[in-house]
Scaffold this motif. Sequence first.
Motif, PDB file in Angstrom:
ATOM      1  N   GLY A  88      10.474  -9.248 -21.987  1.00 37.21           N
ATOM      2  CA  GLY A  88      11.374 -10.119 -21.243  1.00 37.21           C
ATOM      3  C   GLY A  88      11.854  -9.482 -19.953  1.00 37.21           C
ATOM      4  N   VAL A  89      12.130  -8.180 -20.001  1.00 39.62           N
ATOM      5  CA  VAL A  89      12.510  -7.455 -18.789  1.00 39.62           C
ATOM      6  C   VAL A  89      11.368  -7.496 -17.777  1.00 39.62           C
ATOM      7  CG1 VAL A  89      13.008  -5.160 -17.864  1.00 39.62           C
ATOM      8  CG2 VAL A  89      14.196  -5.960 -19.920  1.00 39.62           C
ATOM      9  N   ARG A  90      10.142  -7.332 -18.255  1.00 35.27           N
ATOM     10  CA  ARG A  90       8.982  -7.397 -17.355  1.00 35.27           C
ATOM     11  C   ARG A  90       8.890  -8.774 -16.700  1.00 35.27           C
ATOM     12  NH1 ARG A  90       4.394  -4.174 -17.340  1.00 35.27           N
ATOM     13  NH2 ARG A  90       4.655  -3.488 -19.495  1.00 35.27           N
ATOM     14  N   ILE A  91       9.157  -9.824 -17.455  1.00 36.98           N
ATOM     15  CA  ILE A  91       9.125 -11.178 -16.910  1.00 36.98           C
ATOM     16  C   ILE A  91      10.146 -11.326 -15.782  1.00 36.98           C
ATOM     17  CG2 ILE A  91       9.636 -13.591 -17.413  1.00 36.98           C
ATOM     18  CD1 ILE A  91       8.451 -13.122 -20.207  1.00 36.98           C
ATOM     19  N   LEU A  92      11.350 -10.789 -15.992  1.00 40.71           N
ATOM     20  CA  LEU A  92      12.382 -10.879 -14.960  1.00 40.71           C
ATOM     21  C   LEU A  92      11.944 -10.179 -13.677  1.00 40.71           C
ATOM     22  CD1 LEU A  92      15.663 -10.213 -17.005  1.00 40.71           C
ATOM     23  CD2 LEU A  92      14.714 -12.407 -16.285  1.00 40.71           C
ATOM     24  N   LEU A  93      11.335  -9.012 -13.814  1.00 37.88           N
ATOM     25  CA  LEU A  93      10.888  -8.290 -12.622  1.00 37.88           C
ATOM     26  C   LEU A  93       9.743  -9.031 -11.938  1.00 37.88           C
ATOM     27  CD1 LEU A  93      11.007  -4.542 -13.711  1.00 37.88           C
ATOM     28  CD2 LEU A  93      12.799  -5.990 -12.762  1.00 37.88           C
ATOM     29  N   ALA A  94       8.822  -9.574 -12.722  1.00 41.03           N
ATOM     30  CA  ALA A  94       7.709 -10.322 -12.136  1.00 41.03           C
ATOM     31  C   ALA A  94       8.213 -11.533 -11.362  1.00 41.03           C
ATOM     32  CB  ALA A  94       6.747 -10.762 -13.237  1.00 41.03           C
ATOM     33  N   ALA A  95       9.295 -12.142 -11.850  1.00 33.33           N
ATOM     34  CA  ALA A  95       9.846 -13.317 -11.187  1.00 33.33           C
ATOM     35  C   ALA A  95      10.464 -12.971  -9.832  1.00 33.33           C
ATOM     36  CB  ALA A  95      10.894 -13.982 -12.075  1.00 33.33           C
ATOM     37  N   GLU A  96      10.793 -11.699  -9.623  1.00 34.11           N
ATOM     38  CA  GLU A  96      11.362 -11.282  -8.348  1.00 34.11           C
ATOM     39  C   GLU A  96      10.291 -11.096  -7.273  1.00 34.11           C
ATOM     40  OE1 GLU A  96      14.051  -7.995  -8.515  1.00 34.11           O
ATOM     41  OE2 GLU A  96      14.975  -8.651 -10.392  1.00 34.11           O
ATOM     42  N   MET A  97       9.035 -11.051  -7.672  1.00 36.73           N
ATOM     43  CA  MET A  97       7.953 -10.881  -6.706  1.00 36.73           C
ATOM     44  C   MET A  97       7.547 -12.229  -6.118  1.00 36.73           C
ATOM     45  SD  MET A  97       5.510  -8.181  -8.730  1.00 36.73           S
ATOM     46  CE  MET A  97       6.230  -6.811  -9.659  1.00 36.73           C
ATOM     47  N   ASP A  98       7.224 -12.223  -4.832  1.00 40.56           N
ATOM     48  CA  ASP A  98       6.791 -13.451  -4.163  1.00 40.56           C
ATOM     49  C   ASP A  98       5.268 -13.504  -4.151  1.00 40.56           C
ATOM     50  OD1 ASP A  98       6.446 -15.706  -2.677  1.00 40.56           O
ATOM     51  OD2 ASP A  98       7.088 -14.808  -0.776  1.00 40.56           O
ATOM     52  N   TRP A  99       4.719 -14.384  -4.976  1.00 37.99           N
ATOM     53  CA  TRP A  99       3.263 -14.515  -5.083  1.00 37.99           C
ATOM     54  C   TRP A  99       2.738 -15.725  -4.321  1.00 37.99           C
ATOM     55  CZ3 TRP A  99       0.208 -11.002  -7.661  1.00 37.99           C
ATOM     56  CH2 TRP A  99       0.906 -10.013  -8.378  1.00 37.99           C
ATOM     57  N   SER A 100       3.616 -16.482  -3.696  1.00 42.03           N
ATOM     58  CA  SER A 100       3.209 -17.751  -3.093  1.00 42.03           C
ATOM     59  C   SER A 100       2.119 -17.626  -2.030  1.00 42.03           C
ATOM     60  CB  SER A 100       4.437 -18.466  -2.505  1.00 42.03           C
ATOM     61  OG  SER A 100       5.094 -17.652  -1.556  1.00 42.03           O
ATOM     62  N   PRO A 101       2.090 -16.565  -1.203  1.00 37.97           N
ATOM     63  CA  PRO A 101       1.056 -16.544  -0.166  1.00 37.97           C
ATOM     64  C   PRO A 101      -0.284 -15.981  -0.619  1.00 37.97           C
ATOM     65  CG  PRO A 101       2.560 -14.709   0.166  1.00 37.97           C
ATOM     66  CD  PRO A 101       3.051 -15.457  -1.032  1.00 37.97           C
ATOM     67  N   LEU A 102      -0.372 -15.452  -1.818  1.00 31.96           N
ATOM     68  CA  LEU A 102      -1.555 -14.689  -2.189  1.00 31.96           C
ATOM     69  C   LEU A 102      -2.830 -15.531  -2.252  1.00 31.96           C
ATOM     70  CD1 LEU A 102      -0.269 -12.152  -4.845  1.00 31.96           C
ATOM     71  CD2 LEU A 102      -0.244 -12.025  -2.362  1.00 31.96           C
ATOM     72  N   GLY A 103      -2.718 -16.782  -2.608  1.00 29.85           N
ATOM     73  CA  GLY A 103      -3.900 -17.623  -2.712  1.00 29.85           C
ATOM     74  C   GLY A 103      -4.558 -17.926  -1.380  1.00 29.85           C
ATOM     75  N   ARG A 104      -3.878 -17.604  -0.268  1.00 28.08           N
ATOM     76  CA  ARG A 104      -4.418 -17.919   1.065  1.00 28.08           C
ATOM     77  C   ARG A 104      -4.898 -16.672   1.799  1.00 28.08           C
ATOM     78  NH1 ARG A 104       0.572 -20.498   0.841  1.00 28.08           N
ATOM     79  NH2 ARG A 104       1.464 -19.052   2.364  1.00 28.08           N
ATOM     80  N   LEU A 105      -4.930 -15.532   1.117  1.00 31.77           N
ATOM     81  CA  LEU A 105      -5.243 -14.269   1.780  1.00 31.77           C
ATOM     82  C   LEU A 105      -6.585 -13.710   1.343  1.00 31.77           C
ATOM     83  CD1 LEU A 105      -1.742 -12.552   1.392  1.00 31.77           C
ATOM     84  CD2 LEU A 105      -2.592 -13.856   3.347  1.00 31.77           C
ATOM     85  N   THR A 106      -7.131 -12.796   2.142  1.00 30.44           N
ATOM     86  CA  THR A 106      -8.339 -12.074   1.751  1.00 30.44           C
ATOM     87  C   THR A 106      -7.983 -11.062   0.667  1.00 30.44           C
ATOM     88  OG1 THR A 106      -7.988 -10.385   3.451  1.00 30.44           O
ATOM     89  CG2 THR A 106      -9.293 -12.324   4.064  1.00 30.44           C
ATOM     90  N   TRP A 107      -8.998 -10.532  -0.018  1.00 28.96           N
ATOM     91  CA  TRP A 107      -8.739  -9.655  -1.154  1.00 28.96           C
ATOM     92  C   TRP A 107      -7.916  -8.427  -0.780  1.00 28.96           C
ATOM     93  CZ3 TRP A 107     -10.206  -4.553  -1.384  1.00 28.96           C
ATOM     94  CH2 TRP A 107     -11.136  -4.118  -0.426  1.00 28.96           C
ATOM     95  N   ASP A 108      -8.193  -7.826   0.389  1.00 30.13           N
ATOM     96  CA  ASP A 108      -7.441  -6.641   0.772  1.00 30.13           C
ATOM     97  C   ASP A 108      -6.021  -6.993   1.198  1.00 30.13           C
ATOM     98  OD1 ASP A 108      -8.624  -7.948   2.913  1.00 30.13           O
ATOM     99  OD2 ASP A 108      -9.013  -6.131   4.075  1.00 30.13           O
ATOM    100  N   GLN A 109      -5.839  -8.172   1.787  1.00 27.62           N
ATOM    101  CA  GLN A 109      -4.489  -8.641   2.100  1.00 27.62           C
ATOM    102  C   GLN A 109      -3.710  -8.934   0.823  1.00 27.62           C
ATOM    103  OE1 GLN A 109      -5.585 -11.969   4.604  1.00 27.62           O
ATOM    104  NE2 GLN A 109      -5.129 -10.842   6.486  1.00 27.62           N
ATOM    105  N   VAL A 110      -4.394  -9.479  -0.176  1.00 25.68           N
ATOM    106  CA  VAL A 110      -3.764  -9.731  -1.477  1.00 25.68           C
ATOM    107  C   VAL A 110      -3.248  -8.422  -2.059  1.00 25.68           C
ATOM    108  CG1 VAL A 110      -4.232 -10.333  -3.885  1.00 25.68           C
ATOM    109  CG2 VAL A 110      -4.986 -11.853  -2.056  1.00 25.68           C
ATOM    110  N   LEU A 111      -4.095  -7.381  -2.048  1.00 24.54           N
ATOM    111  CA  LEU A 111      -3.682  -6.096  -2.603  1.00 24.54           C
ATOM    112  C   LEU A 111      -2.514  -5.508  -1.819  1.00 24.54           C
ATOM    113  CD1 LEU A 111      -7.022  -4.280  -3.528  1.00 24.54           C
ATOM    114  CD2 LEU A 111      -5.527  -5.663  -4.982  1.00 24.54           C
ATOM    115  N   ALA A 112      -2.535  -5.647  -0.504  1.00 24.90           N
ATOM    116  CA  ALA A 112      -1.461  -5.102   0.323  1.00 24.90           C
ATOM    117  C   ALA A 112      -0.140  -5.808   0.045  1.00 24.90           C
ATOM    118  CB  ALA A 112      -1.827  -5.214   1.803  1.00 24.90           C
ATOM    119  N   GLU A 113      -0.167  -7.138   0.001  1.00 28.03           N
ATOM    120  CA  GLU A 113       1.061  -7.891  -0.268  1.00 28.03           C
ATOM    121  C   GLU A 113       1.559  -7.642  -1.686  1.00 28.03           C
ATOM    122  OE1 GLU A 113       2.977  -9.710   1.874  1.00 28.03           O
ATOM    123  OE2 GLU A 113       1.649  -8.691   3.280  1.00 28.03           O
TER     124      GLU A 113
END
Length: 227
Positions: A66-91
């Motif tokens: 549950g703690v892991r879920i809370l931390l994951a929810a703090e990350m912004d994943w919204s732009p990742l689907g529009r990026l190249t693989w190396d940009q995904v890793l960087a973000e």
Amino acid sequence: MSRHTRPAGRPRRAILSAEAIYRAALDLIDGEGIEAFSLVRLAKALGVRMPSLYNHVDSREQVVHGVRILLAAEMDWSPLGRLTWDQVLAEWARSYRAVFAEHPNTVKLLATTPVRTSEVLDQYELVVASLEDAGWRSDQVIWILTTLEAFILGSALDLAAPEEMIDLSADATRHPRLAAAVQATPTSGRADSAFELGLVALLAGLRAQLGGRTHDHEGEAGRAVPG
């Protein structure tokens, strides 16, 4: 019935919830470290008896997830689907590090606990898909994730370290090259600068491994992923 008499049965509003328990656990870990984290201490922090926790969670392990879920929810994943693989890793790396920098006491706990929660696995799925779509083999992507996570978590812990990690006050003359390097380094932002330098080098090595066009000096890290 007296107006001071409590009605029989359960209260209309639950005192606890699974999310409230997870958040209290995160607060406890943030404030006192993982050594203080136990269901007994958690119940005390919530002002309830420990058996009350089991109405909402099955085990200490569930609370960790549950703690892991809370931390994951703090990350912004919204732009990742529009990026190249190396940009995904960087973000991913920057967001991941920023969250763990806010909760450094969770690093050791979560780094040694297998990931099972769907909310986190969904994010890994997105990163893996981006890598495979770019041409990485399936037998390479977990190595990439492991390498990057080790770098991220170490960098997150480094944010909690003092700005000056090398103390030459006792005998600087014995280490003149090191002393000159320390003197030449800015006195602030060490951890952030080191993270960005390392991230650039790591991604350059991965591009070289994949066969992308990079400068010769960027290819020195190309052995990061077994071929």
